[in-house]
Design an enzyme around this catalytic site. Structure first.
Site, PDB file in Angstrom:
ATOM      1  N   SER A  77      37.535 -39.390  61.799  1.00 64.89           N
ATOM      2  CA  SER A  77      37.618 -40.017  60.472  1.00 64.89           C
ATOM      3  C   SER A  77      37.026 -39.186  59.341  1.00 64.89           C
ATOM      4  O   SER A  77      37.222 -39.532  58.178  1.00 64.89           O
ATOM      5  CB  SER A  77      36.928 -41.376  60.491  1.00 64.89           C
ATOM      6  OG  SER A  77      37.830 -42.337  60.956  1.00 64.89           O
ATOM      7  N   LYS A  80      39.348 -38.146  56.688  1.00 59.36           N
ATOM      8  CA  LYS A  80      39.780 -39.050  55.607  1.00 59.36           C
ATOM      9  C   LYS A  80      39.276 -38.573  54.236  1.00 59.36           C
ATOM     10  O   LYS A  80      39.874 -38.862  53.209  1.00 59.36           O
ATOM     11  CB  LYS A  80      39.319 -40.482  55.910  1.00 59.36           C
ATOM     12  CG  LYS A  80      40.015 -41.047  57.158  1.00 59.36           C
ATOM     13  CD  LYS A  80      39.414 -42.359  57.659  1.00 59.36           C
ATOM     14  CE  LYS A  80      40.106 -42.802  58.956  1.00 59.36           C
ATOM     15  NZ  LYS A  80      39.459 -43.969  59.589  1.00 59.36           N
ATOM     16  N   TYR A 202      48.666 -39.169  60.511  1.00 61.66           N
ATOM     17  CA  TYR A 202      47.313 -39.711  60.684  1.00 61.66           C
ATOM     18  C   TYR A 202      46.679 -39.218  61.994  1.00 61.66           C
ATOM     19  O   TYR A 202      45.521 -38.781  62.006  1.00 61.66           O
ATOM     20  CB  TYR A 202      47.366 -41.250  60.639  1.00 61.66           C
ATOM     21  CG  TYR A 202      46.027 -41.875  60.936  1.00 61.66           C
ATOM     22  CD1 TYR A 202      44.995 -41.834  59.995  1.00 61.66           C
ATOM     23  CD2 TYR A 202      45.769 -42.457  62.173  1.00 61.66           C
ATOM     24  CE1 TYR A 202      43.753 -42.370  60.279  1.00 61.66           C
ATOM     25  CE2 TYR A 202      44.531 -43.001  62.461  1.00 61.66           C
ATOM     26  CZ  TYR A 202      43.532 -42.947  61.514  1.00 61.66           C
ATOM     27  OH  TYR A 202      42.293 -43.463  61.801  1.00 61.66           O
ATOM     28  N   TYR A 254      31.746 -47.044  58.366  1.00 63.41           N
ATOM     29  CA  TYR A 254      32.223 -48.307  58.940  1.00 63.41           C
ATOM     30  C   TYR A 254      31.378 -49.475  58.421  1.00 63.41           C
ATOM     31  O   TYR A 254      30.914 -49.454  57.294  1.00 63.41           O
ATOM     32  CB  TYR A 254      32.241 -48.246  60.473  1.00 63.41           C
ATOM     33  CG  TYR A 254      32.733 -46.925  61.017  1.00 63.41           C
ATOM     34  CD1 TYR A 254      33.982 -46.434  60.652  1.00 63.41           C
ATOM     35  CD2 TYR A 254      31.967 -46.169  61.869  1.00 63.41           C
ATOM     36  CE1 TYR A 254      34.443 -45.222  61.148  1.00 63.41           C
ATOM     37  CE2 TYR A 254      32.423 -44.954  62.380  1.00 63.41           C
ATOM     38  CZ  TYR A 254      33.662 -44.486  61.997  1.00 63.41           C
ATOM     39  OH  TYR A 254      34.102 -43.297  62.477  1.00 63.41           O
ATOM     40  N   VAL A 272      34.599 -40.882  64.972  1.00 65.92           N
ATOM     41  CA  VAL A 272      34.271 -41.289  66.339  1.00 65.92           C
ATOM     42  C   VAL A 272      34.152 -40.107  67.304  1.00 65.92           C
ATOM     43  O   VAL A 272      33.813 -40.289  68.469  1.00 65.92           O
ATOM     44  CB  VAL A 272      35.262 -42.350  66.903  1.00 65.92           C
ATOM     45  CG1 VAL A 272      35.124 -43.668  66.177  1.00 65.92           C
ATOM     46  CG2 VAL A 272      36.686 -41.834  66.899  1.00 65.92           C
TER      47      VAL A 272
HETATM   48  N1  GLU Z   1      41.479 -41.507  65.158  1.00 62.56           N
HETATM   49  C1  GLU Z   1      40.511 -42.557  65.185  1.00 62.56           C
HETATM   50  C2  GLU Z   1      41.193 -43.885  65.174  1.00 62.56           C
HETATM   51  O1  GLU Z   1      42.136 -44.030  64.472  1.00 62.56           O
HETATM   52  C3  GLU Z   1      39.619 -42.388  64.021  1.00 62.56           C
HETATM   53  C4  GLU Z   1      38.540 -43.411  64.009  1.00 62.56           C
HETATM   54  C5  GLU Z   1      37.265 -42.909  63.414  1.00 62.56           C
HETATM   55  O2  GLU Z   1      36.863 -41.764  63.580  1.00 62.56           O
HETATM   56  O3  GLU Z   1      36.648 -43.732  62.758  1.00 62.56           O
HETATM   57  O4  GLU Z   1      40.842 -44.796  65.843  1.00 62.56           O
END
Ligand code: GLU
Length: 318
Positions: A77, A80, A202, A254, A272
């Site tokens: 993530s 992003k 994504y 998060y 993650v």
């Molecule tokens: N590729 C992970 C997902 O979509 C990213 C989640 C993350 O790193 O927060 O679940």
């Protein structure tokens, strides 16, 4: 310009102490296994990297990195940040903010609950639904989003960065929840592109593989009013850089974003894969990495390392 007083207090010894103290924490938490390829990473890895804006006069390398600072991991993530940067660079901000909110979600990163109630408009660009929407916006802007992303991060990191296709395939094979989010947004007409194509973007962005050293260097523009100190290039205008930091503080970790702001006090974005990037405006950018996650999906030892580094060096923005 950066004040060097604080950054001068950050030396190799301090970073090493922070990493050593975090060692026992690698026994706690869980390495993400809902993406099978991530579960293969050894849980005992620890890295801490700090990139001052002014570089380090004694070295050609602007980044101070200790532990496994040169070991590549899946940025997940954290990507992003970079796709939002691309969307802002393409000046799609106005259109983007009609389709994605700028509020904290207070829910886990992959939650679907609010999305139904809020008619397919994700709360912010850093939860999964929001980032999938940003990928849709980039796909609609007409160019090759992954090519553009790889070239942006490679330029910022000063290295050739690539997608780990094994991780991307693993995500694509198991991304049921992300598919649900995307199809739900499609059903509301907020996501407009071909769903599987958008998801492919994504999954690939999440599967970029980078080291803590590279991530610290690559995110310096966010601490520097949008200008990459390595090249002097304006990656973003200062207002957009500030806006990304605001979103990171509010929604970058998060549903623990409030606790991060309270405990650490700098804008952070986690993934993650166990990486966490932290930005201290006008001073440094930081990357901590350790694969095992706490219950909120943030790196357990990474979070502890950031808290300790920030408190010992007085880097909190508050
Ligand atoms: N590729 C992970 C997902 O979509 C990213 C989640 C993350 O790193 O927060 O679940």
């Amino acid at each position: 310009m950066p004040s060097n007083e604080t950054t001068e207090r950050i030396d190799r010894q301090l970073l090493q102490e922070v990493v050593e103290r975090a060692g026992p924490l690698t026994a706690d938490g869980e390495v993400a296994d809902y993406i099978p390829a991530l579960a293969e990473v050894a849980r005992d890895r620890l890295a801490l990297a700090v990139a001052p804006l002014a570089g380090r006069p004694e070295s050609a390398d602007p980044v101070l990195a200790v532990g496994a600072g040169d070991e590549a991991f899946s940025i997940q993530s954290i990507s992003k940040i970079f796709t939002l940067t691309l969307a802002m660079q393409r000046n799609v901000g106005a259109r983007l903010w009609d389709r994605v909110g700028r509020e904290p979600s207070g829910d886990p990163f992959n939650s679907i609950v609010l999305l139904e109630r809020e008619e397919g408009v994700p709360r912010n660009p850093f939860i999964n639904a929001g980032a999938i929407l940003v990928a849709d916006v980039l796909a609609g802007a007409g160019d090759d989003p992954i090519g553009a992303l790889v070239s942006l991060v490679s330029e910022l990191a000063g290295a050739d960065i690539a997608v780990d296709e094994r991780v991307a395939a693993s995500e694509a094979a198991t991304g049921y929840r992300n598919r649900s989010l995307a199809y739900l947004m499609r059903s509301f007409g907020n996501l407009v592109g071909e769903v599987e194509h958008v998801l492919d973007i994504y999954f690939q962005q999440c599967s970029l593989s980078m080291t803590a050293r590279q991530l610290a260097r690559a995110t310096r523009y966010l601490a520097n009013d949008g200008i990459d100190p390595s090249t002097g290039r304006a990656v973003l205008d200062p207002l957009d850089a500030r806006r990304i930091n605001a979103l990171m503080l509010m929604a970058g970790t998060y549903d623990a974003a409030g606790a991060f702001a309270y405990e650490i006090g700098i804008p952070c974005k986690s993934g993650v894969g166990g990486g966490i990037v932290g930005i201290v405006p006008d001073q440094v950018s930081i990357c901590a990495w350790s694969p095992a996650l706490d219950q909120t999906g943030n790196s357990l030892a990474g979070r502890a390392m950031l808290a300790s580094l920030v408190s010992r060096s007085g880097l909190s923005v508050f």
